[in-house]
Design an enzyme around this catalytic site. Structure first.
Site, PDB file in Angstrom:
ATOM      1  CG  ASP A  36      -2.022  -1.037   1.125  1.00  0.00           C
ATOM      2  OD1 ASP A  36      -2.190  -1.609   0.029  1.00  0.00           O
ATOM      3  OD2 ASP A  36      -2.707  -1.274   2.134  1.00  0.00           O
ATOM      4  CB  ALA A  37       3.953   2.158   1.840  1.00  0.00           C
ATOM      5  CE1 TYR A  39      -2.861   1.912  -6.830  1.00  0.00           C
ATOM      6  CE2 TYR A  39      -3.360   3.552  -5.142  1.00  0.00           C
ATOM      7  CZ  TYR A  39      -3.648   2.945  -6.351  1.00  0.00           C
ATOM      8  OH  TYR A  39      -4.722   3.388  -7.102  1.00  0.00           O
ATOM      9  CE  LYS A 118     -32.206 -11.587  -9.209  1.00  0.00           C
ATOM     10  NZ  LYS A 118     -31.987 -10.619  -8.112  1.00  0.00           N
ATOM     11  NE  ARG A 139     -34.221  -2.748 -14.418  1.00  0.00           N
ATOM     12  CZ  ARG A 139     -35.502  -2.380 -14.306  1.00  0.00           C
ATOM     13  NH1 ARG A 139     -35.852  -1.457 -13.453  1.00  0.00           N
ATOM     14  NH2 ARG A 139     -36.426  -2.954 -15.049  1.00  0.00           N
ATOM     15  CB  CYS A 418     -56.261   6.791  14.639  1.00  0.00           C
ATOM     16  SG  CYS A 418     -54.797   7.308  13.722  1.00  0.00           S
TER      17      CYS A 418
END
Length: 688
Positions: A36-37, A39, A118, A139, A418
């Site tokens: 990582d270093a 990169y 899927k 989509r 209610c």
């Protein structure tokens, strides 16, 4: 020149290629070559060079993976080819039924299939022109999606430039390539993300799909960049190649996408029908060991020419099916039953559960539907109950476990008042639901106004559900009519409401007031049993709301698809004094769409009867659904795909491949001006 002996442009190009190669190794192949270093050092060098040489800017640079400026909103863009849903198979018998249907559509063929997992993620389309990433669309409704290009640039395993991959794979660079796929989050990354969210006091996601969808739809692309998203390709939309399509089968297509740098499911394979069943059994057995959530398997006819020959129904391809896994079940404690009130006043019982892990998701609430279901299942607070996620998505209580019931548990008694307003509730003779009939009930009011602005109502752009709830909760809005009287002074005191957003709200409501069609307004009123199709029928039959309000139940039943119950519901709405007062307020503020006096009513001759229209591209001043409503109100039909049966293709801006197909079939093509001229000649011009 730099110490490597390269010009800045040469070094920038080399660093971009090197970083993208390491992205591919790390995120797609799981085979990193550097730390990582190391990169980060390459990344910083590239960023410093780009800052020093702005003339070398490239929107597809790896440095854009960290996100950028905050967007105001997502623009809607049409897909060149519709993104269809899939029909489901839930049992081996339904899989066999799919094979039989396919055999009738394509008789006397020996089928082979492409089958792969899927994924439970967010479906979208990424678009490349001459090998370079240019756009990403969700989509959406299949015809139109949201433009999330900037956010998708931050997804680390998505290739931004296909040209080097194509050269390495000995493939031509496509002139246009639309790749369909799914944005997902691994199970491990999902749990780590939720832990981070929880520690920060932020929203915890219900499941990996919600986390992926919410991350892609962030207005701040830096938030998207911080989320561990991955894109899995599963197919293609429109493609254009310089020398013919190199992929004759789904199998070749998936292999080709992999060679161009896309991540594809390693479990996918080309199989015959028996192989499909074997792979289904294997995936169901091993699904918990996979790093990603899957809820079944997608099976597609392998030959692409046979896919085209089989075609589509109104909602799904005939050549593909989603074979879903059975729902997952678990036992847990039903702690209590809460009763919620919806926009139509219906009281819905919800089971509050001791949290239980179900198919990788923690479930703490589930639907109980209505009083009759509670009695039929004999479900009582304090019971041990069986819970399942239907289709691995919607939690529901399946049954109680009587042998584990503590002594003395009393049956649940449905409330007589209610829970929101305290009014006495009523159960109509022909319904299973109890209702609050108080039109001023806060819960009913909030739900009704949220529905009024939603896509099913007036479709007021940019006004979200949560803002409507806040406006109602604070007493600023007590009626849908109040929305159109809102001012900057009303909105600016609200927390997190800036001047730009407040101005956008005021403008959105004013635009809706001026442009609403009669069909949209009828649908937005939320009249029981009156959906979008019925609203279009009514808008075609009556000049305005005055005329509709005067119609008797007998006159209403002369219209197609309107029976006694719908007619009674309409009469009850217009006979209500509170509703009549609301309509008068709409009239006073100018929200009063009408059909021209000389236009024919739906009960008379329909000038576009029997005519089939298809819309492609964007239309100025109206949405596609509004254009379709105008056509249907005059007796026409809105089609879903290009065929010889079409009477007109209406082509707006950026029409895509449908225009070429229509011309090839000799279908008459109208631009927007021609479409509006046709409407005026038919007796109904679109409202300004």
């Amino acid at each position: 020149m730099n110490p490597t002996g390269q010009t800045p442009a040469q070094r920038v190009q080399q660093l971009r290629h090197e970083l993208e190669r390491h992205n591919l190794l790390y995120y797609t192949l799981d085979a990193p070559e550097i730390t990582d270093a190391q990169y980060d050092a390459l990344f910083r060098e590239l960023k410093d060079l780009e800052d020093a040489h702005p003339e070398l800017d490239d929107p597809n640079s790896p440095t854009r993976r960290v996100g950028g400026a905050v967007a105001q909103a997502f623009a809607s863009r049409p897909h060149r080819q519709r993104m269809y849903s899939l029909d489901n198979a839930l049992t081996p018998e339904e899989w066999q039924a799919f094979l039989e249907r396919l055999g009738r559509v394509l008789p006397e063929r020996a089928f082979s299939f492409w089958a792969d997992p899927k994924f439970d993620g967010l479906a979208l389309e990424v678009i490349y022109e001459h090998g370079r990433f240019v756009q990403a669309l969700t989509r959406g409704d299949g015809e139109t999606g949201e433009d999330v290009t900037d956010n998708m640039r931050t997804v680390r395993n998505l290739p931004l430039d296909l040209r080097r991959h194509a050269a390495k794979a000995n493939l031509p660079v496509p002139e246009l390539l639309e790749v369909r796929g799914e944005v997902v989050i691994t199970k491990a990354d999902f749990h780590a993300l939720n832990q981070t969210q929880d520690e920060a006091g932020a929203k915890v996601f219900a499941n990996p799909r919600n986390a992926a969808a919410g991350s892609v739809r962030q207005l701040d692309s830096r938030v998207t960049a911080s989320r561990p998203l991955r894109f899995f390709a599963y197919g293609a939309g429109e493609t254009r190649w310089p020398m013919g399509d190199p992929w004759p089968t789904q199998h070749a297509l998936m292999e080709g996408l992999g060679r161009l740098g896309f991540t594809v499911a390693r479990e996918g394979r080309a199989v015959d029908a028996a192989g499909v069943e074997a792979l289904y059994a294997e995936l169901e057995r091993t699904r918990d060991k996979l790093p990603f959530e899957i809820d079944g398997m997608v099976v597609k006819l392998d030959r692409l020419d046979w896919q085209r020959e089989a075609g589509f129904t109104a909602r799904a391809p005939r050549w593909a099916v989603a074979w879903k896994f059975p729902p997952r079940q678990a036992e847990t404690l039903l702690e209590r039953i809460e009763v919620q009130v919806g926009r139509t006043g219906v009281l819905t019982p919800v089971a509050v559960l001791a949290p239980v892990s179900l198919a990788g998701v923690t479930v703490s609430r589930a639907t109980l539907h209505n009083e009759d279901e509670i009695k039929a299942k004999d479900v009582r607070p304090g019971d041990t109950v069986v819970v399942q996620r239907a289709g691995d998505v919607i939690p529901e209580v399946v049954r109680s476990v009587p042998e584990k019931r503590p002594v003395g548990l009393e049956p649940f008694v449905f409330p007589e008042a209610c829970p929101s307003c305290g009014s006495r509730v009523t159960r109509l003779a022909d319904e299973a639901a109890w209702r609050c009939l108080n039109v001023s009930c806060p819960a009913v009011l909030k739900g009704a106004i949220v529905f009024f602005v939603s896509k099913s109502g007036l479709d007021i752009e940019g006004v979200g559900k949560r803002w409507i709830e806040i406006l109602v909760e604070k007493g600023i809005v007590k009626s849908p009519a109040d929305l159109f009287a809102l001012t900057l002074e009303d909105l600016l005191p609200l927390e997190r409401m800036g001047e730009k957003l407040a101005a956008n709200f005021v403008e959105a409501f004013d635009k809706a007031r001026r442009s609403a069609t009669l069909a949209r307004l009828i649908a937005a009123l939320g009249i029981r049993q009156v959906g979008a199709q019925t609203a279009r029928t009514l808008a075609g039959a009556f000049r305005d709301l005055d005329a509709l309000a005067r119609a008797t139940a007998e006159e209403l039943q002369l219209l197609p698809d309107i029976g006694p119950e719908v007619a009674q519901s309409l009469r009850a709405f217009f006979d209500n004094p509170g509703n009549r007062e609301l309509l008068e307020r709409f009239r006073a503020i100018g929200l009063w769409p009408s059909r021209p006096a000389d236009a024919p009513a739906a009960m008379g001759p329909k000038p576009l009867a029997g005519k089939r229209f298809l819309f492609t591209g964007g239309l100025a001043g109206m949405t596609r659904s509004q254009a379709e409503a105008l056509v249907e109100g005059l007796g026409g039909t809105a089609a879903g795909s290009v065929s010889k049966k079409l009477d007109y293709l209406v082509a707006g801006q950026d029409p895509g491949s449908k225009l070429d197909k229509a011309r090839a079939l000799g279908v008459p093509v109208l631009d927007q001006e021609g479409f509006e001229t046709l409407l005026r000649q038919a007796g109904e011009a679109p409202e300004a």
